[in-house]
Write a protein that holds these residues in place. Structure first.
Motif, PDB file in Angstrom:
ATOM      1  N   LYS A 232       0.817  -1.224   0.000  1.00 51.11           N
ATOM      2  CA  LYS A 232       0.000   0.000   0.000  1.00 51.11           C
ATOM      3  C   LYS A 232       0.847   1.268   0.000  1.00 51.11           C
ATOM      4  N   PHE A 233       2.182   1.101   0.042  1.00 55.52           N
ATOM      5  CA  PHE A 233       3.064   2.253   0.113  1.00 55.52           C
ATOM      6  C   PHE A 233       3.791   2.465  -1.226  1.00 55.52           C
ATOM      7  N   SER A 234       4.070   3.695  -1.530  1.00 50.59           N
ATOM      8  CA  SER A 234       4.894   4.001  -2.696  1.00 50.59           C
ATOM      9  C   SER A 234       5.731   5.246  -2.404  1.00 50.59           C
ATOM     10  N   PHE A 235       6.917   5.277  -3.024  1.00 54.95           N
ATOM     11  CA  PHE A 235       7.824   6.410  -2.840  1.00 54.95           C
ATOM     12  C   PHE A 235       8.402   6.791  -4.194  1.00 54.95           C
ATOM     13  N   SER A 236       8.555   8.093  -4.421  1.00 55.89           N
ATOM     14  CA  SER A 236       9.233   8.573  -5.626  1.00 55.89           C
ATOM     15  C   SER A 236      10.156   9.712  -5.237  1.00 55.89           C
ATOM     16  N   GLY A 237      11.308   9.753  -5.849  1.00 57.76           N
ATOM     17  CA  GLY A 237      12.259  10.818  -5.572  1.00 57.76           C
ATOM     18  C   GLY A 237      13.113  11.108  -6.789  1.00 57.76           C
ATOM     19  N   GLU A 238      13.427  12.380  -6.992  1.00 56.56           N
ATOM     20  CA  GLU A 238      14.281  12.770  -8.110  1.00 56.56           C
ATOM     21  C   GLU A 238      15.151  13.938  -7.685  1.00 56.56           C
ATOM     22  N   TYR A 239      16.417  13.883  -8.080  1.00 52.85           N
ATOM     23  CA  TYR A 239      17.353  14.986  -7.805  1.00 52.85           C
ATOM     24  C   TYR A 239      18.073  15.337  -9.089  1.00 52.85           C
ATOM     25  N   VAL A 240      18.154  16.645  -9.394  1.00 52.41           N
ATOM     26  CA  VAL A 240      18.868  17.095 -10.584  1.00 52.41           C
ATOM     27  C   VAL A 240      19.781  18.252 -10.203  1.00 52.41           C
ATOM     28  N   GLN A 241      20.836  18.421 -10.976  1.00 51.37           N
ATOM     29  CA  GLN A 241      21.775  19.514 -10.730  1.00 51.37           C
ATOM     30  C   GLN A 241      22.220  20.096 -12.065  1.00 51.37           C
ATOM     31  N   LYS A 242      22.453  21.394 -12.072  1.00 53.52           N
ATOM     32  CA  LYS A 242      22.823  22.116 -13.302  1.00 53.52           C
ATOM     33  C   LYS A 242      24.040  22.982 -13.001  1.00 53.52           C
ATOM     34  N   ILE A 243      24.997  23.030 -13.924  1.00 52.33           N
ATOM     35  CA  ILE A 243      26.166  23.876 -13.693  1.00 52.33           C
ATOM     36  C   ILE A 243      25.779  25.335 -13.868  1.00 52.33           C
ATOM     37  N   ASN A 244      26.724  26.230 -13.621  1.00 52.82           N
ATOM     38  CA  ASN A 244      26.388  27.662 -13.677  1.00 52.82           C
ATOM     39  C   ASN A 244      25.784  28.040 -15.027  1.00 52.82           C
ATOM     40  N   ASP A 245      24.738  28.835 -14.981  1.00 50.73           N
ATOM     41  CA  ASP A 245      23.945  29.158 -16.165  1.00 50.73           C
ATOM     42  C   ASP A 245      23.430  30.595 -16.050  1.00 50.73           C
ATOM     43  N   PRO A 246      24.322  31.598 -16.126  1.00 49.16           N
ATOM     44  CA  PRO A 246      23.867  32.989 -15.990  1.00 49.16           C
ATOM     45  C   PRO A 246      22.851  33.341 -17.079  1.00 49.16           C
ATOM     46  N   SER A 247      21.762  33.974 -16.677  1.00 52.52           N
ATOM     47  CA  SER A 247      20.689  34.275 -17.628  1.00 52.52           C
ATOM     48  C   SER A 247      19.888  35.476 -17.121  1.00 52.52           C
ATOM     49  N   THR A 248      19.011  35.941 -17.979  1.00 53.15           N
ATOM     50  CA  THR A 248      18.126  37.039 -17.585  1.00 53.15           C
ATOM     51  C   THR A 248      17.285  36.653 -16.378  1.00 53.15           C
ATOM     52  N   MET A 249      16.861  35.391 -16.316  1.00 52.95           N
ATOM     53  CA  MET A 249      15.977  34.947 -15.248  1.00 52.95           C
ATOM     54  C   MET A 249      16.634  34.986 -13.869  1.00 52.95           C
ATOM     55  N   ASN A 250      17.971  34.720 -13.796  1.00 52.11           N
ATOM     56  CA  ASN A 250      18.620  34.699 -12.481  1.00 52.11           C
ATOM     57  C   ASN A 250      19.546  35.901 -12.275  1.00 52.11           C
ATOM     58  N   ASN A 251      19.337  36.954 -13.072  1.00 54.70           N
ATOM     59  CA  ASN A 251      20.116  38.189 -12.949  1.00 54.70           C
ATOM     60  C   ASN A 251      21.595  37.951 -13.264  1.00 54.70           C
ATOM     61  N   PHE A 252      21.848  36.971 -14.137  1.00 58.09           N
ATOM     62  CA  PHE A 252      23.195  36.657 -14.638  1.00 58.09           C
ATOM     63  C   PHE A 252      24.177  36.346 -13.506  1.00 58.09           C
ATOM     64  N   ILE A 253      23.754  35.510 -12.569  1.00 57.20           N
ATOM     65  CA  ILE A 253      24.667  35.013 -11.539  1.00 57.20           C
ATOM     66  C   ILE A 253      25.233  33.663 -11.996  1.00 57.20           C
ATOM     67  N   TYR A 254      26.366  33.256 -11.396  1.00 58.24           N
ATOM     68  CA  TYR A 254      27.088  32.060 -11.829  1.00 58.24           C
ATOM     69  C   TYR A 254      26.885  30.874 -10.886  1.00 58.24           C
ATOM     70  N   LYS A 255      25.948  30.964  -9.988  1.00 63.71           N
ATOM     71  CA  LYS A 255      25.708  29.871  -9.051  1.00 63.71           C
ATOM     72  C   LYS A 255      25.137  28.640  -9.765  1.00 63.71           C
ATOM     73  N   GLU A 256      25.533  27.456  -9.326  1.00 61.71           N
ATOM     74  CA  GLU A 256      24.951  26.239  -9.872  1.00 61.71           C
ATOM     75  C   GLU A 256      23.500  26.095  -9.404  1.00 61.71           C
ATOM     76  N   GLY A 257      22.732  25.303 -10.132  1.00 61.20           N
ATOM     77  CA  GLY A 257      21.337  25.101  -9.772  1.00 61.20           C
ATOM     78  C   GLY A 257      21.065  23.662  -9.363  1.00 61.20           C
ATOM     79  N   SER A 258      19.984  23.458  -8.630  1.00 64.80           N
ATOM     80  CA  SER A 258      19.604  22.095  -8.232  1.00 64.80           C
ATOM     81  C   SER A 258      18.114  22.050  -7.934  1.00 64.80           C
ATOM     82  N   ALA A 259      17.581  20.845  -7.965  1.00 63.26           N
ATOM     83  CA  ALA A 259      16.167  20.653  -7.633  1.00 63.26           C
ATOM     84  C   ALA A 259      15.969  19.239  -7.103  1.00 63.26           C
ATOM     85  N   VAL A 260      15.095  19.107  -6.115  1.00 65.74           N
ATOM     86  CA  VAL A 260      14.755  17.791  -5.589  1.00 65.74           C
ATOM     87  C   VAL A 260      13.245  17.729  -5.381  1.00 65.74           C
TER      88      VAL A 260
END
Length: 551
Positions: A232-260
């Motif tokens: 009756k149980f289920s689990f899902s998980g995802e982790y992603v990471q992105k290298i520095n990607d300066p752009s208009t959306m992040n005000n052209f910063i060089y920080k890496e990105g991630s999401a979980v």
């Protein structure tokens, strides 16, 4: 439509005639669908509706798909004369927005042209179309999908993204592998433990034309995911990471990105429990570093909040995912009280309790000589598990559904929300909104084909433009007719001249695969959101005709 588009479209259309001439007697099948939305705009200065010089605007499309055994091809013709208010005006004129050819042979699928696809939950890559939002980031290139053995699925592509009737500047490359452990052997197929594991890699290339700063021309991202189910149980998980990607959306910063993104669920007869958590850190990922809005998005960041269905809850203060950083949690319990019990009544009663909360992530200055989010620096540093102080959104809601008899069905809904309009809708300096919302939804089934539904709502707040009331009356004659009138009334607006009724009436007729709808009324300015992705909708007043058909 340019010459290249025309030639490409003619090439794909010609496949219909070529394929129909071979392999007698199997001529294959042709399917398609069509839709057009036409709106006539009235002048309405009271609600701030912009003047529309053309008076009449239209969005429309037609898909034509041919399939024969393991081969298929198709085109989509689109028309914007001119685009409806609220859609990007670069959708203009006529053209073929989508064309493809694909075949499958010995577990290998080859696609040339346009395609939609997704890796995992979409955190690293999702190509899709959401027509109501004007989102279409279709890929245009080559894609391979291969299943070398049972249970192992491989994908790879190199393509550009659709940018209105052209293509974005960047090139996107992606690869994905997924193993369904239970499909690897007959013994595992019947195991109680179900396991899927996958990994993805996506990169983009865009030439660096900046004469001052050095921008990365190749931006890579990668991630892994896991799904496990046991009983009756289920689990899902995802982790992603992105290298520095300066752009208009992040005000052209060089920080890496991630999401979980994490999810845990329990389900049994009459009871369902879902828990979710999400952390986004600098994860706007587009094939053009200068793109904004909903254009040229490579990935998809879903909102971890309840997708509201009632009019005021869905349209006044909807939540939009924040790609530059957010931490979200959600819990939901769905419980059905048994039939023929004191609480459940004769037909049972379903109670749905949902709570979600979204904060900013922790953001600290990277060093003493750099300000927060300063362009062409690291922008900020952040502790992974530390929650930011700024609240973006909170929503506690309860929905009770109960059938009283064979003719009467009721739904009662209550929500208490906190909404940071400064962040979510980009209204600088406006205070956070605290609101209570209640709705009653009553359906009376007159007979087997006739039903009437009444929906009454109230949204109560002292902030923004005050409280709202809404009422909907809908009469349905199945399976063909539906007539509805709706009024949203901003009775709590502190400026009395802006206490406006936003009324709408519509008639819909459905005959088999054809649907006709005509509506007249006002539409308030605001956000329209689907799954955390939103577009700005301007105020309007007018007559709308919609026709859709499929074959």
């Amino acid at each position: 439509m340019n010459k290249i588009q025309l030639k490409a479209a003619l090439l794909y259309v010609s496949c219909f005639f070529y394929l129909s001439s071979i392999g007698q007697p199997n001529l294959g099948e042709i399917h398609g669908n069509f839709q057009t939305d036409v709106q006539y705009y009235n002048k309405d200065t009271l609600i701030g509706a912009p003047i529309v010089p053309e008076k009449v605007l239209m969005n429309g499309f037609a898909n034509l798909n041919f399939t024969r055994e393991n081969f298929s091809c198709g085109v989509r013709y689109e028309s914007y004369l001119n685009a409806l208010q609220g859609f990007d005006t670069r959708y203009k004129g006529n053209g073929f927005g989508f064309r493809y050819a694909t075949y499958t042979k010995d577990n290998l699928t080859v696609t040339a042209g346009n395609f939609y696809d997704q890796f995992g939950s979409g955190l690293i890559f999702r190509s899709y179309e959401e027509r109501t939002l004007g989102v279409d980031n279709a890929m245009d290139g080559l894609r391979l999908k291969y299943r070398p053995i049972s249970g192992l699925y491989l994908k790879g592509f190199i393509a550009k993204q659709r940018f209105f009737f052209g293509q974005g500047e960047g090139i996107v490359r992606g690869a994905d592998a997924e193993i369904n452990v239970n499909e690897l052997s007959e013994q595992l197929a019947n195991a109680k433990l179900k396991v899927q594991v996958g990994g993805s890699f996506v990169s983009k290339y865009q030439q660096d034309k900046d004469i001052v700063y050095k921008l990365p021309e190749n931006v890579a991202s990668g991630g892994g995911r896991l799904k496990v189910a046991y009983g009756k149980f289920s689990f899902s998980g995802e982790y992603v990471q992105k290298i520095n990607d300066p752009s208009t959306m992040n005000n052209f910063i060089y920080k890496e990105g991630s999401a979980v993104l994490l999810g845990l669920a329990y389900s049994q007869k009459g009871l369902g429990i879902n828990l979710g958590a999400k952390r986004i850190d600098n994860m706007s990922f587009r094939s053009d570093r200068g793109a904004i809005g909903n254009n040229l998005m490579i990935n998809y960041l879903p909102a971890l909040t309840k997708q509201q269905s009632y009019n005021l809850a869905a349209s006044i203060y909807p939540y939009a995912s924040q790609p530059n950083g957010e931490m979200a949690y959600q819990a939901e319990v769905i419980y059905t009280l048994k039939k023929d019990s004191w609480l459940g009544g004769k037909y049972g009663t379903t109670v749905n309790v949902n709570y979600s909360e979204v904060h900013d992530i922790d953001k600290q200055i990277p060093n003493d000589s750099t300000s927060l989010l300063e362009p062409h620096t690291m922008g900020y540093k952040s502790e992974f598990l530390k929650v930011g102080e700024t609240v973006f959104f909170k929503d506690f809601n309860v929905e009770i559904t109960r059938k009283l008899s064979k003719k009467w069905k009721t739904v009662f809904f209550y929500a208490n929300q906190v909404y940071n309009i400064e962040v979510v809708q980009g209204h600088p300096g406006e205070p956070t909104i605290y609101s209570n919302l209640a709705a009653a939804d009553i359906t009376y089934k007159i007979n087997s084909t006739n039903a009437i539904r009444i929906e009454v709502e109230g949204l109560f707040t002292k902030q923004d433009i005050g409280s709202w009331a809404a009422a909907l009356l809908e009469y349905t004659v199945a399976p063909h007719w539906s007539v509805a009138v709706l009024d949203q009334y901003n009775y709590g607006n502190p400026e009395s001249e802006k206490q406006i009724h936003y009324y709408t009436g519509n008639i819909t007729y459905t005959q088999n695969a054809n649907r006709f709808s005509i509506a007249y009324g006002r539409q308030r300015a605001g956000l329209l959101c689907v799954g955390g992705v939103c577009r700005i909708v301007p105020a309007s007043n007018g007559l709308t005709l919609s026709v859709s058909s499929s074959f």
